[in-house]
Design a protein around this motif. Sequence first.
Motif, PDB file in Angstrom:
ATOM      1  N   MET A  55       0.801  -1.227   0.000  1.00  0.00           N
ATOM      2  CA  MET A  55       0.000   0.000   0.000  1.00  0.00           C
ATOM      3  C   MET A  55       0.838   1.284   0.000  1.00  0.00           C
ATOM      4  SD  MET A  55      -2.888  -1.201  -0.318  1.00  0.00           S
ATOM      5  CE  MET A  55      -2.989  -2.956  -0.619  1.00  0.00           C
ATOM      6  N   TYR A  56       2.159   1.127  -0.135  1.00  0.00           N
ATOM      7  CA  TYR A  56       3.005   2.313  -0.260  1.00  0.00           C
ATOM      8  C   TYR A  56       4.016   2.093  -1.379  1.00  0.00           C
ATOM      9  CZ  TYR A  56       6.756  -0.177   2.236  1.00  0.00           C
ATOM     10  OH  TYR A  56       7.734  -1.077   2.603  1.00  0.00           O
ATOM     11  N   SER A  57       4.543   3.192  -1.876  1.00  0.00           N
ATOM     12  CA  SER A  57       5.632   3.139  -2.863  1.00  0.00           C
ATOM     13  C   SER A  57       6.800   3.934  -2.301  1.00  0.00           C
ATOM     14  CB  SER A  57       5.184   3.740  -4.196  1.00  0.00           C
ATOM     15  OG  SER A  57       4.813   5.097  -4.034  1.00  0.00           O
ATOM     16  N   LYS A  58       7.993   3.561  -2.718  1.00  0.00           N
ATOM     17  CA  LYS A  58       9.199   4.244  -2.236  1.00  0.00           C
ATOM     18  C   LYS A  58      10.114   4.511  -3.425  1.00  0.00           C
ATOM     19  CE  LYS A  58      13.129   3.782   0.948  1.00  0.00           C
ATOM     20  NZ  LYS A  58      13.788   2.951   1.977  1.00  0.00           N
ATOM     21  N   THR A  59      10.456   5.767  -3.576  1.00  0.00           N
ATOM     22  CA  THR A  59      11.404   6.181  -4.618  1.00  0.00           C
ATOM     23  C   THR A  59      12.503   6.989  -3.943  1.00  0.00           C
ATOM     24  OG1 THR A  59       9.610   6.318  -6.237  1.00  0.00           O
ATOM     25  CG2 THR A  59      11.700   7.365  -6.805  1.00  0.00           C
ATOM     26  N   GLY A  60      13.702   6.401  -3.882  1.00  0.00           N
ATOM     27  CA  GLY A  60      14.764   7.052  -3.133  1.00  0.00           C
ATOM     28  C   GLY A  60      14.374   7.120  -1.668  1.00  0.00           C
ATOM     29  N   ASN A  61      14.340   8.325  -1.110  1.00  0.00           N
ATOM     30  CA  ASN A  61      13.922   8.519   0.271  1.00  0.00           C
ATOM     31  C   ASN A  61      12.490   9.034   0.379  1.00  0.00           C
ATOM     32  OD1 ASN A  61      16.392   7.695   1.435  1.00  0.00           O
ATOM     33  ND2 ASN A  61      17.284   9.717   0.994  1.00  0.00           N
ATOM     34  N   THR A  62      11.780   9.056  -0.743  1.00  0.00           N
ATOM     35  CA  THR A  62      10.423   9.578  -0.762  1.00  0.00           C
ATOM     36  C   THR A  62       9.423   8.434  -0.747  1.00  0.00           C
ATOM     37  OG1 THR A  62      11.150  11.503  -2.023  1.00  0.00           O
ATOM     38  CG2 THR A  62       8.798  11.033  -2.006  1.00  0.00           C
ATOM     39  N   VAL A  63       8.424   8.514   0.137  1.00  0.00           N
ATOM     40  CA  VAL A  63       7.395   7.492   0.217  1.00  0.00           C
ATOM     41  C   VAL A  63       6.032   8.125   0.005  1.00  0.00           C
ATOM     42  CG1 VAL A  63       8.682   5.941   1.728  1.00  0.00           C
ATOM     43  CG2 VAL A  63       7.295   7.761   2.726  1.00  0.00           C
ATOM     44  N   ALA A  64       5.093   7.316  -0.495  1.00  0.00           N
ATOM     45  CA  ALA A  64       3.738   7.791  -0.733  1.00  0.00           C
ATOM     46  C   ALA A  64       2.809   6.587  -0.798  1.00  0.00           C
ATOM     47  CB  ALA A  64       3.680   8.580  -2.046  1.00  0.00           C
ATOM     48  N   THR A  65       1.508   6.848  -0.788  1.00  0.00           N
ATOM     49  CA  THR A  65       0.559   5.754  -0.976  1.00  0.00           C
ATOM     50  C   THR A  65       0.707   5.203  -2.386  1.00  0.00           C
ATOM     51  OG1 THR A  65      -1.119   7.394  -1.550  1.00  0.00           O
ATOM     52  CG2 THR A  65      -1.115   6.576   0.714  1.00  0.00           C
ATOM     53  N   SER A  66       0.455   3.909  -2.525  1.00  0.00           N
ATOM     54  CA  SER A  66       0.700   3.241  -3.803  1.00  0.00           C
ATOM     55  C   SER A  66      -0.515   3.328  -4.715  1.00  0.00           C
ATOM     56  CB  SER A  66       1.039   1.769  -3.564  1.00  0.00           C
ATOM     57  OG  SER A  66      -0.102   1.079  -3.073  1.00  0.00           O
ATOM     58  N   GLU A  67      -0.275   3.035  -5.984  1.00  0.00           N
ATOM     59  CA  GLU A  67      -1.370   2.999  -6.943  1.00  0.00           C
ATOM     60  C   GLU A  67      -2.336   1.855  -6.625  1.00  0.00           C
ATOM     61  OE1 GLU A  67      -2.074   5.261  -9.265  1.00  0.00           O
ATOM     62  OE2 GLU A  67      -0.390   6.367  -8.355  1.00  0.00           O
ATOM     63  N   LYS A  68      -1.831   0.790  -6.020  1.00  0.00           N
ATOM     64  CA  LYS A  68      -2.700  -0.325  -5.665  1.00  0.00           C
ATOM     65  C   LYS A  68      -3.725   0.109  -4.632  1.00  0.00           C
ATOM     66  CE  LYS A  68      -2.611  -5.258  -4.790  1.00  0.00           C
ATOM     67  NZ  LYS A  68      -1.776  -6.478  -4.793  1.00  0.00           N
ATOM     68  N   LEU A  69      -3.310   0.918  -3.666  1.00  0.00           N
ATOM     69  CA  LEU A  69      -4.258   1.454  -2.692  1.00  0.00           C
ATOM     70  C   LEU A  69      -5.288   2.352  -3.386  1.00  0.00           C
ATOM     71  CD1 LEU A  69      -5.281   2.051   0.181  1.00  0.00           C
ATOM     72  CD2 LEU A  69      -3.536   3.836   0.339  1.00  0.00           C
ATOM     73  N   LYS A  70      -4.809   3.207  -4.255  1.00  0.00           N
ATOM     74  CA  LYS A  70      -5.695   4.166  -4.912  1.00  0.00           C
ATOM     75  C   LYS A  70      -6.665   3.494  -5.888  1.00  0.00           C
ATOM     76  CE  LYS A  70      -2.171   7.773  -4.543  1.00  0.00           C
ATOM     77  NZ  LYS A  70      -1.211   8.629  -5.283  1.00  0.00           N
ATOM     78  N   SER A  71      -6.312   2.285  -6.326  1.00  0.00           N
ATOM     79  CA  SER A  71      -7.161   1.590  -7.301  1.00  0.00           C
ATOM     80  C   SER A  71      -8.347   0.889  -6.657  1.00  0.00           C
ATOM     81  CB  SER A  71      -6.341   0.554  -8.079  1.00  0.00           C
ATOM     82  OG  SER A  71      -5.951  -0.512  -7.221  1.00  0.00           O
ATOM     83  N   LYS A  72      -8.371   0.802  -5.321  1.00  0.00           N
ATOM     84  CA  LYS A  72      -9.437   0.059  -4.644  1.00  0.00           C
ATOM     85  C   LYS A  72     -10.732   0.870  -4.612  1.00  0.00           C
ATOM     86  CE  LYS A  72      -6.482  -2.845  -1.770  1.00  0.00           C
ATOM     87  NZ  LYS A  72      -6.967  -4.095  -2.393  1.00  0.00           N
ATOM     88  N   GLN A  73     -11.805   0.254  -5.072  1.00  0.00           N
ATOM     89  CA  GLN A  73     -13.102   0.933  -5.048  1.00  0.00           C
ATOM     90  C   GLN A  73     -13.601   1.086  -3.618  1.00  0.00           C
ATOM     91  OE1 GLN A  73     -16.194  -1.062  -7.219  1.00  0.00           O
ATOM     92  NE2 GLN A  73     -17.708   0.552  -6.880  1.00  0.00           N
ATOM     93  N   TYR A  74     -13.414   0.018  -2.833  1.00  0.00           N
ATOM     94  CA  TYR A  74     -13.806   0.056  -1.425  1.00  0.00           C
ATOM     95  C   TYR A  74     -12.575  -0.274  -0.589  1.00  0.00           C
ATOM     96  CZ  TYR A  74     -18.487  -0.277  -3.433  1.00  0.00           C
ATOM     97  OH  TYR A  74     -19.613  -0.060  -4.169  1.00  0.00           O
ATOM     98  N   LEU A  75     -12.295   0.543   0.394  1.00  0.00           N
ATOM     99  CA  LEU A  75     -11.116   0.324   1.222  1.00  0.00           C
ATOM    100  C   LEU A  75     -11.360  -0.805   2.216  1.00  0.00           C
ATOM    101  CD1 LEU A  75     -10.052   3.992   1.974  1.00  0.00           C
ATOM    102  CD2 LEU A  75      -8.937   2.375   0.439  1.00  0.00           C
ATOM    103  N   PRO A  76     -10.354  -1.634   2.452  1.00  0.00           N
ATOM    104  CA  PRO A  76     -10.502  -2.682   3.468  1.00  0.00           C
ATOM    105  C   PRO A  76     -10.468  -2.075   4.870  1.00  0.00           C
ATOM    106  CG  PRO A  76      -8.264  -2.648   2.619  1.00  0.00           C
ATOM    107  CD  PRO A  76      -9.045  -1.656   1.802  1.00  0.00           C
ATOM    108  N   GLY A  77     -10.887  -2.867   5.837  1.00  0.00           N
ATOM    109  CA  GLY A  77     -10.896  -2.365   7.207  1.00  0.00           C
ATOM    110  C   GLY A  77      -9.539  -2.395   7.869  1.00  0.00           C
ATOM    111  N   MET A  78      -8.655  -3.294   7.383  1.00  0.00           N
ATOM    112  CA  MET A  78      -7.359  -3.470   8.026  1.00  0.00           C
ATOM    113  C   MET A  78      -6.273  -3.707   6.982  1.00  0.00           C
ATOM    114  SD  MET A  78      -8.448  -6.021  11.166  1.00  0.00           S
ATOM    115  CE  MET A  78      -6.746  -6.475  11.450  1.00  0.00           C
ATOM    116  N   PHE A  79      -5.065  -3.293   7.334  1.00  0.00           N
ATOM    117  CA  PHE A  79      -3.860  -3.692   6.605  1.00  0.00           C
ATOM    118  C   PHE A  79      -3.010  -4.539   7.544  1.00  0.00           C
ATOM    119  CE2 PHE A  79      -3.892   0.401   3.838  1.00  0.00           C
ATOM    120  CZ  PHE A  79      -4.858  -0.160   3.018  1.00  0.00           C
TER     121      PHE A  79
END
Length: 777
Positions: A55-79
Amino acid sequence: MRKVFLLLSLSCTQFGVFGQKTISTSTPITVQTLLSKMSLDEKINELSAVFGWEMYSKTGNTVATSEKLKSKQYLPGMFWGTLRADPWTRVTLKTGLTVKQAVEVTNAIQKYATQHDDNHIPIMLAEEGMHGVMAIGTTVFPTAIGQASTWDTALIRKMGQAIAAETRSQGSHIVYGPILDLAREPRWSRVEETFGEDPELVMQMGVAMVQGLQNGPFKTISTLKHFAAYGMSDAGQNGGSVTLGKRDLNENILYPFKAAVKAGVGSVMTSYNSIDGIPCTSDSVLFTDILRKQWHFNGFTVSDLGSIEGIFTTHNTAKSLADGASQALKAGVDTDLGGNGFGKNLKEAYDSGWVSLAQIDTAVGRLLKAKIDLGLFENPYVDVKIAEKIVRSKEHIQIARDLAKESVVLLKNEPFNRKVLLPLSKSLKNIAIIGPNADNMYNQLGDYTAPQDPNAIITVLKGIKNKLPNANINYVKGCNIRDTTEQNIEAAVNATKNAEVAIVVVGGSSARDFKTEYKATGAATVKENGKNEILSDMESGEGYDRTSLDLMGLQNKLIKAIVATGKPVVLVTIEGRPLNINWPSEHVPAILAAWYPGQEGGNGIADVLFGDYNPSGRLPITIPRSVGQLPVYYNHDRPVKHNYVEESAKPLFAFGYGLSYSKFDYSNLHVEHINDGENLLKVSFKIKNVSNIAGTEIPQLYVHTIVSSTVKPEIQLRNFSHILLQPQEEKEVVFYLNKEKMQTFGKNEQWSVEHGPYEICIGSSSDNLLLKETVSL
């Protein structure tokens, strides 16, 4: 619809764990209000716990939410495992998260969830944490079998608080642990993750950890694993079926779970195995009748990874995946670890009329209540400054060192040239450090450990160098744990000949590598030995079940060659399960069992070797002579075992055994009937340190039921203590026996305290009972 107004102009790191900036809400948050706003699809997705490291991406020292998280129509209750790094997840020391990045990621996930979920519901994050948060840069404590060797509940409680602090400060909320399985089968690959074979010891250690995880300054939700009987599968096969009677289940297997539920544990995980033909993940007797109706558990339950699907694919007791999802939900399973068991399968089950909306709402409500109780709706964010102060702090490292030294069990300490070998003198000038586990950091950390900075891990070689910085220390590996194509035993022998003492460190390993293949559940796939391929050291850890307990590779050859030099030898075993040390027990004068001692293992072992800590560890599990004796746990049902043709029926080292540099006398046993509304018996006696060395003794109370309506063990541990005594000091010890400790699950399958008679036994181990008194109830 309830609105949540995020203070978007503020950096997420300005939100603290407690008492900092919060999200404002316009109406009180209740489970019923939330349920009334959620669609069926949102509710079903709330019951999924998906892989957090995706659910996150990392480029160098920069992190952000991943495209896989953003692609979910309904968010799960837990990671699950957002902070996790290991060969199975393919997250490395380089691609994984630092503490700062972990905070940035968890804050970003919560920001995304509360903005994009229609009901602004935050996400709960769960992490593996039985011996430290499974994340980069965290404190790595000894694995559970070593923790249990301390018999020190106060220290386990402190460790639990430390793990909770490192979990919650980085933005996660749930710790998967403690594991309350009884490890009755040492061939099983996950012995290292347990507190051993005895229900009383497992119960007291488990309750202490639950209290530490849930009741300290940083509160997490503790998840008990695995409900139930996972640690005693037939033939030691991980996740295999279990042959088990009702009385054993009720009196022993469920005993620690019941106490942990009474202590307020927040979550319980299912087990992969079946019991008497019923998969645990679909067993309504376990999860509804016992857990909720009898024990009044009010938390939430979670499947083990893939175990809902396994009702159909592995156990074949469901006609489809949807049928398996229906069976699990109706049995009382609330959350689907992995996200492939419920989801579309549960939707199909609902459409087919196999489950009702009320049943789904019940499960969802339990998850929402947990989030409300954690305060996530008011404040889902954490502060990087707090996390960086807490994670792997000096205080936590000290707890790791205390656990490491207290977990060491002194198995043997006999004279060499008419002088007891241990503790070693600090005036030694030439020392040989030999063996495959003497300087391998990952071999001493155990399974479920993230990649770590080598500078933070103290191996035995480093620990002895720290202890004796001016000594000439010659290290030779000698051989590998399993592989036999590489060895330098001759160099090890030469190093020993030039030394005053040889410290030989052997055993096993649960160190995963990136070449090993893993199943979807995370368990390792064991391959047959390949030609011209160097084998990894891994012979323990999830999936690595064994048919033998012998030391693997050339380790026995190495030990024998070092002993043959005629020099004094100290053997240290670093291992995840009891291994065969029959030959060393006869020929090596001093032996220490150190299990997987964690990041401070080398310092802790050196403390014991050189007398800065008087060993107090006691075995939480029996060490057998051979697999032919199995099962060999001490509290097996009567009759008493008789000898075999080839060998004694007695184990090599018994449950509760462990030596000290001190000597203790026991006296003045007195058993008194009392009736204070809870306790039945008061047991008192005295212990005196009759040596000139301060030491910690672990007095153990066992009950011998002389006559009973059902078959009982010859003896059963029912209490213990952890007592420091100065030279010549004497203390009185008092134990109480209540109804829970004395009751029997009788012929009529009802609980009662039978009239007896009982023999109350006090001693230093299960095979060294020094004081006895008979009493009737």
